[in-house]
Design an enzyme around this catalytic site. Structure first.
Site, PDB file in Angstrom:
ATOM      1  N   ALA A  34     -11.371  21.500  15.025  1.00 58.94           N
ATOM      2  CA  ALA A  34     -10.911  20.362  15.821  1.00 58.94           C
ATOM      3  C   ALA A  34     -11.970  19.841  16.784  1.00 58.94           C
ATOM      4  O   ALA A  34     -11.944  18.670  17.160  1.00 58.94           O
ATOM      5  CB  ALA A  34      -9.650  20.729  16.576  1.00 58.94           C
ATOM      6  N   THR A  35     -12.904  20.678  17.180  1.00 59.41           N
ATOM      7  CA  THR A  35     -13.980  20.163  18.025  1.00 59.41           C
ATOM      8  C   THR A  35     -14.741  19.083  17.252  1.00 59.41           C
ATOM      9  O   THR A  35     -14.994  17.987  17.771  1.00 59.41           O
ATOM     10  CB  THR A  35     -14.937  21.299  18.452  1.00 59.41           C
ATOM     11  OG1 THR A  35     -14.188  22.259  19.200  1.00 59.41           O
ATOM     12  CG2 THR A  35     -16.081  20.771  19.300  1.00 59.41           C
ATOM     13  N   CYS A  72     -11.865  33.082  34.584  1.00 58.97           N
ATOM     14  CA  CYS A  72     -12.641  34.269  34.938  1.00 58.97           C
ATOM     15  C   CYS A  72     -13.822  34.473  33.999  1.00 58.97           C
ATOM     16  O   CYS A  72     -14.692  35.285  34.241  1.00 58.97           O
ATOM     17  CB  CYS A  72     -11.758  35.507  34.937  1.00 58.97           C
ATOM     18  SG  CYS A  72     -10.625  35.579  33.565  1.00 58.97           S
TER      19      CYS A  72
HETATM   20  C1  LIG Z   1      -8.496  24.915  20.167  1.00 58.92           C
HETATM   21  C2  LIG Z   1      -8.415  23.482  20.483  1.00 58.92           C
HETATM   22  C3  LIG Z   1      -9.426  22.583  20.088  1.00 58.92           C
HETATM   23  C4  LIG Z   1     -10.698  23.059  19.419  1.00 58.92           C
HETATM   24  O1  LIG Z   1     -10.485  23.443  18.096  1.00 58.92           O
HETATM   25  P1  LIG Z   1     -11.593  24.276  17.297  1.00 58.92           P
HETATM   26  O2  LIG Z   1     -11.116  24.238  15.887  1.00 58.92           O
HETATM   27  O3  LIG Z   1     -11.566  25.641  17.885  1.00 58.92           O
HETATM   28  O4  LIG Z   1     -12.898  23.584  17.470  1.00 58.92           O
HETATM   29  C5  LIG Z   1      -9.263  21.266  20.372  1.00 58.92           C
HETATM   30  N1  LIG Z   1      -8.167  20.807  21.018  1.00 58.92           N
HETATM   31  C6  LIG Z   1      -7.178  21.615  21.408  1.00 58.92           C
HETATM   32  C7  LIG Z   1      -5.991  21.057  22.097  1.00 58.92           C
HETATM   33  C8  LIG Z   1      -7.274  22.969  21.164  1.00 58.92           C
HETATM   34  O5  LIG Z   1      -6.302  23.782  21.589  1.00 58.92           O
END
Ligand SMILES: *Cc1c(COP(=O)(O)O)cnc(C)c1O
Length: 406
Positions: free
Chosen positions: A75-76, A330
């Site tokens: 998602a990044t 933390c």
């Molecule tokens: C975990 C998360 C991401 C990032 O997703 P990855 O696949 O780890 O890069 C983006 N947005 C939200 C809301 C998330 O919880």
């Protein structure tokens, strides 16, 4: 059944892969190893077939067409592709983007990058319950606004934004609407048609699938969204994301989506029951406990609570056989409290003393009972040592106390 330690209650960070997902992926590492882009032999065709099946499984979960799914590394990357892709493609139309202060860093940091490149970004504040104010959204729109990006559900407080209303406003003004749906997808019903979403990010590892694979939904009709590619080479994924496809990962993501689709209703009910049980136990035994975020518009498996008069780090240490997250960052050197909780207006103390409980598919009732009892015990013990809590119990108005340094 006996409890296994440590107990995992951090599902918003990542989820354990479902065995059924793992089983579906396994053959694609060694036996069916073809490149999905190899057009002239059976190895390639088999891989392609698996990829197309996954595309359909994902599309079915979110009410999309398989052609509208673009595979990414998570998602990044999906968020980067969505925001930069729209910004660059529609730069002639305008340079203004609207998002919210409580978004994930994958949105906020991408927006900061775009600001350096000359785009203007409005970060909407949220109300004390974590929801955006739709009037503030309307007021923020200018004739230069090209994109609204608001997450479906928040990763810290689980609050579900009024996505359909946001989409209506965007549509009225001819603005594209992107939603980071990582936390919501597979957990609550999503339908990109009904919801009016144009672009949407998901990832495998938050829905019992593999890490390092995700997808971006990109609407093809009404309107047809175009994105500037962020990765050149080969023109895979309709030119939007070049690179040899991660076939085993993609198979896993598809399987994860299908399982979520089938089991969502039942799983949601079960987790809401367990989450509410946890909440009710904490509130029955402890005073000065505060819920962070709206309780109605919320993911069924999230609970985020602040324990006043307790130091967050000590609380975490006290429950170190339970894996949870805290509003205290933390992990960073700075010990800055969560920016999400601060955006809700929580003071630093309450933000620091907060715990995020993320229940999931593999959470048992026995675990919930254990965690509730443990937290209650540790909070009570810590408060016994707290002079502030003692003063509060004696009725001293702590806000009026003049503190002097010696
Ligand atoms: C975990 C998360 C991401 C990032 O997703 P990855 O696949 O780890 O890069 C983006 N947005 C939200 C809301 C998330 O919880």
């Amino acid at each position: 059944m006996s409890l296994k330690f440590p107990i995992y209650m951090d599902s918003h960070a990542t989820t354990r892969m479902d065995q059924r997902v793992f089983a579906a992926m396994t053959p694609y590492f060694t036996e069916i190893f073809g490149n999905a882009a190899s057009r002239n032999h059976a190895f390639g065709w088999q891989a392609e077939e698996a990829v197309e099946k996954s595309r359909k499984q994902i599309a079915d979960l979110i009410g999309a067409d398989a052609k509208e799914i673009v595979f990414t590394s998570g998602a990044t990357e999906s968020n980067n592709l969505a925001l930069k892709g729209v910004a660059q493609m529609y730069a002639e139309k305008g340079n203004h983007i609207i998002t919210a202060a409580t978004e994930h860093k994958a949105i906020l940091d991408t927006c900061k990058r775009l600001e350096k490149d000359g785009f203007r970004v409005t970060y909407l504040p949220v109300q004390t319950d974590g929801l955006i104010d739709l009037q503030q959204l309307r007021d923020a729109i200018t004739d230069k606004t090209i994109l609204i990006s608001i997450m479906y559900a928040n990763n810290e407080i689980g609050v579900v934004q009024p996505v359909q209303e946001i989409a209506k406003i965007a549509k009225e003004k001819g603005i594209l609407f992107h939603s980071d749906a990582v936390q919501a997808a597979g957990k609550i019903p999503i339908n990109v048609q009904k919801d009016g979403i144009d672009i949407m990010s998901i990832t495998g590892h938050k829905m019992y699938g593999p890490k390092g694979v995700g997808a971006l939904y990109v609407r093809r009709r009404n309107p047809r969204v175009r994105l500037a590619e962020q990765m050149q080479g080969g023109g895979h994924e309709r030119g939007m994301r070049s690179g040899t496809l991660n076939v085993p990962g993609i198979v896993g993501l598809g399987e994860a989506c299908e399982l979520c689709h089938k089991e969502m209703a039942e799983e949601g009910r079960r987790l809401a029951f367990l989450r509410d049980k946890l909440k009710d136990k904490l509130f029955a035994e402890l005073d000065e406990v505060y819920i962070n975020g709206n309780m109605q518009h919320r993911l069924p498996h999230n609970l985020n609570v602040s324990f006043a008069y307790v130091e967050g780090e000590s609380l975490l240490m006290g429950i170190n056989d339970v894996a949870v997250s805290s509003g205290s960052a933390c992990t960073s050197a700075t010990l800055e409290p969560s920016y999400v909780l601060k955006a809700l207006g929580a003071g630093d103390d309450l933000a620091h003393s907060s715990i995020r409980f993320g229940l999931g598919r593999f959470t048992t009732e026995e675990e919930v009972d254990y965690v509730a009892a443990k937290v209650i015990d540790v909070v009570k013990k810590l408060r016994e040592l707290s002079p502030l809590y003692e003063m509060f119990k004696e009725g001293v108005d702590l806000s009026k106390v003049q503190w002097t340094a010696h």
